[in-house]
Write a protein that holds these residues in place. Structure first.
Motif, PDB file in Angstrom:
ATOM      1  N   ASP A 118       0.276   9.129  -4.931  1.00 15.76           N
ATOM      2  CA  ASP A 118       1.689   9.426  -5.770  1.00 15.76           C
ATOM      3  C   ASP A 118       2.610   9.156  -4.489  1.00 15.76           C
ATOM      4  O   ASP A 118       2.690  10.031  -3.622  1.00 15.76           O
ATOM      5  CB  ASP A 118       1.976  10.663  -6.166  1.00 15.76           C
ATOM      6  N   ILE A 136      -4.900   2.431  -2.956  1.00 15.65           N
ATOM      7  CA  ILE A 136      -3.985   3.244  -3.761  1.00 15.65           C
ATOM      8  C   ILE A 136      -4.590   4.112  -4.368  1.00 15.65           C
ATOM      9  O   ILE A 136      -4.028   4.941  -4.920  1.00 15.65           O
ATOM     10  CB  ILE A 136      -3.459   2.085  -4.713  1.00 15.65           C
ATOM     11  N   ILE A 159      -5.280   9.126  -7.393  1.00 16.93           N
ATOM     12  CA  ILE A 159      -4.462   8.068  -7.221  1.00 16.93           C
ATOM     13  C   ILE A 159      -3.310   8.530  -6.273  1.00 16.93           C
ATOM     14  O   ILE A 159      -3.120   9.635  -6.345  1.00 16.93           O
ATOM     15  CB  ILE A 159      -3.727   7.643  -8.609  1.00 16.93           C
ATOM     16  N   GLN A 174      -0.303   4.114 -10.621  1.00 18.32           N
ATOM     17  CA  GLN A 174       0.577   4.497  -9.763  1.00 18.32           C
ATOM     18  C   GLN A 174       2.107   4.198  -9.780  1.00 18.32           C
ATOM     19  O   GLN A 174       2.949   5.101  -9.374  1.00 18.32           O
ATOM     20  CB  GLN A 174      -0.023   3.818  -8.356  1.00 18.32           C
TER      21      GLN A 174
END
Length: 520
Positions: A49, A139, A47, A176
């Motif tokens: 960040d 994402i 993911i 996220q």
């Protein structure tokens, strides 16, 4: 291509989707399913960040080198998939110029026999318009190892993996958001844990049932849908609602509350059904005698925040129907009519009654029940989580002592034992009232069994009902046991604390058959 294995896997993924186990747990189960059914190795989800602007390993179906390893956007195959938004197939890992193998350890033999698939995870699509492709940001990245195979087979795996990535997009978005939320909460609280209520004014999570409930409440804080808190009166549903709001992205605005128990209740705080309707949904000027101006209801006041309706099972069918329409339409019509007013409200409610039984008897709307029960959280009664009794008692004792302007440092051992024996039918509320009552009669630094209400005695007898000599003996034993506990079995120190001679302590220990060594 035989689509049956892929379709069966997708069916099982769809059936397991949802927050029942939490997003992290459900994604881990999904990766395990991919490995089990298709022989994929090391499936993992990375993911992005937004706080650190790095790609972080979030969920893995194997043992990573370290969970602290990160990729920069554009670095390696994973970073390139993130930047371009396009899938990549590495037909053989050995000698590939871009593949970095940072997350996992792979042997030379594995590098020669494995391929690598990596696909982007796109943000969930908010809406769709015919003939128009909406831009969606990347994402995260979903990747895995698979045995080397012809390009056609690897393309089939890639197509399947892209479908899976689309199915987990919502969970990835929640994770996220959670990264940003955890960062904010860490900065705000200096990395303090969620125990004993910095957020909530009195949540204690020591027992497994309460830890599980608080974990689900944390997941709920990540989300946006309705939450139903279930449990007996006094189990802390209002505090958990406050916890969820504080853990959400809406916590900059205050939590708005409505208490269903006020409906048709006697006293100055009681509400008629008409008054409750006006309080919840607002009213227009002239809607009824005395309505001299238009007023917003709680739904409008909670716009962009959270509304908590406590004891939703107390609402009438008419109020339930209006509530259902607001939740369905995300718009509220004030009493007296007029144009609906759009609202963006996170809805949390609680119930002590058996809602399923109320639905069956026609006392609760089935459509409303289906809408609010998507994410239920059960709060166990205090008798089923004894590990929480003493920490809660200490929390309530501190609050009661401060309110009364007194100093009470601790609870004696006999008093603790009495608290642990009692079944607490009124749960946390009863325990809080018990501590308030005990503080009022406590003129010592230690709260003793004599200060607790007589109803807590396991034999049902009050101290005043005992013969005088028996009452004195019980009190002596309590003082002695408490002093030995505090002195860790050292009788000389216990004598100093009690301000008596060692000879007296030694005599009383033998008289009451107490073993000081048990307190060491």
């Amino acid at each position: 291509m035989n689509p049956v294995p892929y379709m069966e896997t997708l069916r099982r993924i769809a059936a397991d989707m949802g927050p029942q186990r939490g997003f992290q747990a459900s994604l881990k189960a999904l990766l395990a399913l991919l490995a089990e059914r298709h022989g994929f190795l090391r499936p993992h989800l990375v993911i992005f960040d937004p706080e650190t602007r790095t790609l972080r390993l979030c969920v893995a179906g194997g043992a990573p080198r370290s969970e602290q390893v990160v990729y920069e956007p554009g670095m390696g195959v994973t970073g390139q998939v993130f930047v371009t938004g396009k899938p990549v197939i590495v037909e053989c890992l050995k000698g590939h110029p871009v593949f970095l193998s940072k997350f996992f350890v792979r042997t030379e033999e594995e590098l020669s026999s494995l391929a690598f698939l990596s696909v982007p995870v796109l943000a969930p699509q908010a809406g769709w318009e015919a003939g128009r492709e909406q831009a969606r940001k990347v994402i995260g990245v979903l990747s895995l190892d698979t045995p080397c195979a012809p390009r056609e087979v690897l393309e089939q795996h890639r197509c399947f993996l892209e479908v899976v990535a689309g199915m987990i997009a919502a969970q990835a978005a929640y994770l996220q958001d959670d990264m940003a939320r955890q960062q904010r909460l860490a900065e705000r609280r200096g990395e303090r844990p969620h125990v004993a209520g910095n957020l909530d004014g009195g949540i204690v999570a020591v027992s497994p049932p309460m830890c599980e409930a608080l974990q689900r409440a944390t997941y709920a804080g990540h989300g946006h849908g309705p939450v139903l808190l279930r449990g007996e009166p006094g189990t802390g549903k209002a505090r958990v609602a406050a916890f969820i709001h504080a853990a959400s992205m809406r916590n900059e605005l205050p939590l708005v509350r409505f208490y269903g128990s006020r409906l048709n209740a006697s006293g100055p705080d009681g509400l008629s059904e008409e008054q409750a309707e006006r309080e919840l949904f607002g009213y227009r000027k002239g809607a009824f005698p005395g309505a001299v101006q238009t007023r917003k209801g709680l739904f409008e006041l909670a716009n962009c925040s959270t509304l908590f309706v406590k004891d939703i099972d107390r609402l009438s069918l008419s109020l339930q129907s209006r509530l259902l329409h607001v939740l369905q339409d995300q718009a509220v019509t004030r009493v007296g009519g007029g144009q609906p007013v759009s609202v963006d409200v996170r809805f949390i409610c609680s119930a002590s009654a058996d809602l399923e039984a109320l639905v069956a008897s026609g006392e609760f709307l089935e459509d409303l029940y289906n809408r609010i029960s998507v994410f239920p959280i059960l709060l166990a009664p205090l008798r089923e989580r004894p590990e929480d009794i003493l920490p809660l008692a200490e929390l309530f004792l501190k609050a009661a002592a401060e309110a009364a302007g007194r100093v009470v440092e601790r609870i004696s051992t006999p008093a603790q034992e009495m608290l642990m024996r009692y079944p607490w039918p009124g749960n946390g509320n009863e325990l809080a009232r018990c501590m308030e009552q005990a503080v009022q009669g406590c003129d010592d630094l230690v709260l003793r069994a004599a200060h607790l209400p007589a109803s807590l005695r396991h034999d049902g007898e009050s101290r005043s009902a005992l013969p005088f000599n028996d009452a004195v003996a019980r009190f002596e034993q309590e003082l002695l046991v408490d002093a030995l506990q505090h002195a860790r079995g050292n009788m000389l120190q216990a004598a100093r604390d009690l301000q008596v001679s060692y000879r007296i302590v030694n005599y009383k220990v033998k008289k009451y058959n107490i073993d000081p060594r048990s307190f060491a």
